[in-house]
Structure formats: structure tokens, C-alpha cells
Design an enzyme around this catalytic site. Sequence first.
Site, mmCIF file in Angstrom:
data_model
loop_
_atom_site.group_PDB
_atom_site.id
_atom_site.type_symbol
_atom_site.label_atom_id
_atom_site.label_comp_id
_atom_site.label_asym_id
_atom_site.label_seq_id
_atom_site.Cartn_x
_atom_site.Cartn_y
_atom_site.Cartn_z
ATOM 1 N N ASP A 126 -10.015 -2.848 -5.778
ATOM 2 C CA ASP A 126 -9.108 -2.009 -4.995
ATOM 3 C C ASP A 126 -9.023 -0.632 -5.648
ATOM 4 O OD1 ASP A 126 -7.029 -0.791 -3.649
ATOM 5 O OD2 ASP A 126 -5.526 -2.299 -4.141
ATOM 6 N N HIS B 124 -8.245 -4.614 -1.368
ATOM 7 C CA HIS B 124 -7.092 -3.923 -0.791
ATOM 8 C C HIS B 124 -6.897 -4.328 0.675
ATOM 9 C CE1 HIS B 124 -4.063 -0.759 -0.767
ATOM 10 N NE2 HIS B 124 -4.435 -0.530 0.484
ATOM 11 N N SER C 178 0.839 -1.202 0.000
ATOM 12 C CA SER C 178 0.000 0.000 0.000
ATOM 13 C C SER C 178 0.876 1.256 0.000
ATOM 14 C CB SER C 178 -0.963 -0.047 1.192
ATOM 15 O OG SER C 178 -1.987 0.892 1.054
#
Length: 401
Positions: free
Chosen positions: A341, A371, A189
Site C-alpha cells: 500500500d 490498499h 484511507s
Amino acid sequence: MKYKTLCFGISCILFAHWLYSPVPENVEEPWKVRFADALIKMTTLVATLFEKIGIMKFEDTYVAITLAYLTKPVSDENVTVIDTNFSDIPVRLYLPKRKSEIRRPAIIFMHGGAFVMGSCKSSTHDDLNRWTSNKLDAVVVGIDYRLAPQHPFPAALEDCVSVVKFFLQEKVLAKYRVDPGRICISGDSSGGALAATVTQLLQNDPKFKDRIKAQALIYPGLQSIDTSLPSHREYAHGPIMFREATLKLLCLYVTEDKALLQAALKNEHMPEESRHLFKFVNWSDFLPEKYKKNHVYTEPVLGKLKASYPALLDSRLSPLLASDFQLQSLPLTYILTCEHDPLRDDGLIYISRLRNVGVQVTHDHIEEGVHGALSFTTAPVFLHLGLKVRDKYITWLEENL
């Protein structure tokens, strides 16, 4: 008492509503995803209410929850775990116990959390790095970099660069018996953004050029200049990650001025002088046709936000803004993306750009993925998807380091 009962009742109704909200048809373990999604929505609601009535800031609610999942450096029969400092920055080291006649590979890992929360010491990242060290017989370094808004851009990046440069010293590599030709920088991320930027900076630094063999980016967020990519629109309301709450946290890495957030939500946050940068993130040029769907590219509105934030034009914040010349010398690359995501398209654009300049890229795309899957490998929500992401990442490292 009646007030508390009313609040509890409303909370239960909202949670039940979110629990039964639809999720994409092909999501793996849909009921678990709904449960995780409802928990995050409830957290966002509580964080918003607490901020409005002055109990604590929006981000502090998230931070307080993540602090509950911090772990101690507990060693086991396979790995010695140590908390120490590299260049005055806290790190967690994972050192394999079994003897080896040859030097080991090393992975330097940067955790996600929108630059505002998270830690390499959280239970999920501790499990990931411990598992990586054991499976690969590798030294793993988790970096506990400074967090926003107390430490805005480029504090987190500076910490990560300092740790990597410290670790790359010959005496340090020798101390931990690390093979200098088998080092990977990785992250998930926002940690993926940090990993990508650190790799770019080192590869374009004559002193450190070619010192990194590989980079591994797990559902990375790689740009902040266009907040209306197709995946941003399709998954603005989740599951798991929500556009408004995420932008609210990400903006804190640049400034606490709420004007930036309001402009970013409308995709009107970039200055006029940024026009030349959009060629690097133009999804109509770089996204595979499959992901363009029926979306029409619209240029963001420039120059509407009166305040100036130089960080928004900085490729150290948005590694997708690096030129082709800067990208062409990057090392072997692994990128994992998930279909459901909001950050999906950041990864897909980077893959296209890297391949266009000749960088060798391995891409794993999980069609049923969401995600933050790596954050759901322990209680209260366990997703097999998290193990799938972990295993794909470790398999690639095993085959390429």
C-alpha cells in the site's frame, strides 16, 4: 465501425496485459487482485483519454462509476437505516432494533475516496456500517461530507466536525440511547485522515476534550508534504492504488491548478517556510527498520513551486504535522496498515509518534494486504481480504468500546 472495433481490440489487449502483470508474491487471492488492478488501470486510462479529448474531467469518470454503487437506506431485521441531516449535513444512521437496557456505543464513520469521490451510501461502506451496527449493537453514523474539487479543503473536514459536534449534544445522544463514554471516530484511507484530524481537534478543544473514547484508522493517508516515502516508491504502480492517479485526485482537495500536481510528483511542492515540518514525517526517524530497507532519506526540494498553497502547511490537512504536545492527549487508537500500500508508511509513522508520546495504540498489519480492501467486499470483485480487514476492525471495536 472499424474505429470502434479497433478501440475495443486495443482495450482488450491492454486489459489482458494488465491482468497478467505481476503482483507481489504474497498477495492473497492474486488473480482477483490482478483483475481489480486491471479494472482500475483501465478506468484511469479512460479517465485520462476523456479528459484529453474534452469529454469530461479526469475525476468525473471515477465519480460517475462510484455513483453507480450508491444504495438506498434499506432496513433489515436487525438494523433500521435512515438518511437524515445532522447540522444540515447528510448522514446515514444505523440503529439496532433489538432492545437494550443500557445505552449503546456509537461509531462515527468517515469514508475514503481521496476527498473527491465515494459516499457513506456506497454499497461497500453501507455493508460495513450495517455489519458494524449489527455485530456491536451500536449506533453508526456515516457522514456524506462535501467533495472536492467543487468543495476544496477544508470543506470535508468542516462537515465532519459539524456532524460530530452535533451528535455529541446530550439531547442527541439521549435520543439515540448512546453511551457518551463509548464513542469512536473512524475512517478508511482519506476518511482515516479526516477521522484523525477530527479527533485531534476535539481532544484539543476544552469543550469536547475526553468526549471521544477511541479512534480507528484503516490504512489512513495522513500527510501531503512528502510524496516520496519508501512505500510511495515501492508501490508507485500498484497494485490497486497508483501514485500518479492518486496524487492527481488528492491535489484537487487543495486546488485545480495542475502546477501543484506536477510539483508533487517530483516532491517539489512544499515552500521554503515548511522546512520545520519535515521533522514530523521524517521516515528515517520513525519507520521501523524492517520498512526502511535500502531506501535513503532525501529531503524534498523546497521553494521551487512559485504558487502558494497555505493548506499544505496545515495540520488539519495532514494530521501527521500535529506536534507531540497535541498528540499526547489523544484517546485509545487502532490503526490497520497493509504491506502492499503506498499509504503504508503514513500509518507506521503515526503509530511510532503516538507511542512515543504515550498514546495506547493497537496496530494490525496485514502482510498480504493491499490498499482499499474494504472496497472489494461486493461485486464485481470480492476479496476475502476485505472481510479480514472488516473483522479485525470490528473485533477491536468490540473489545475496546
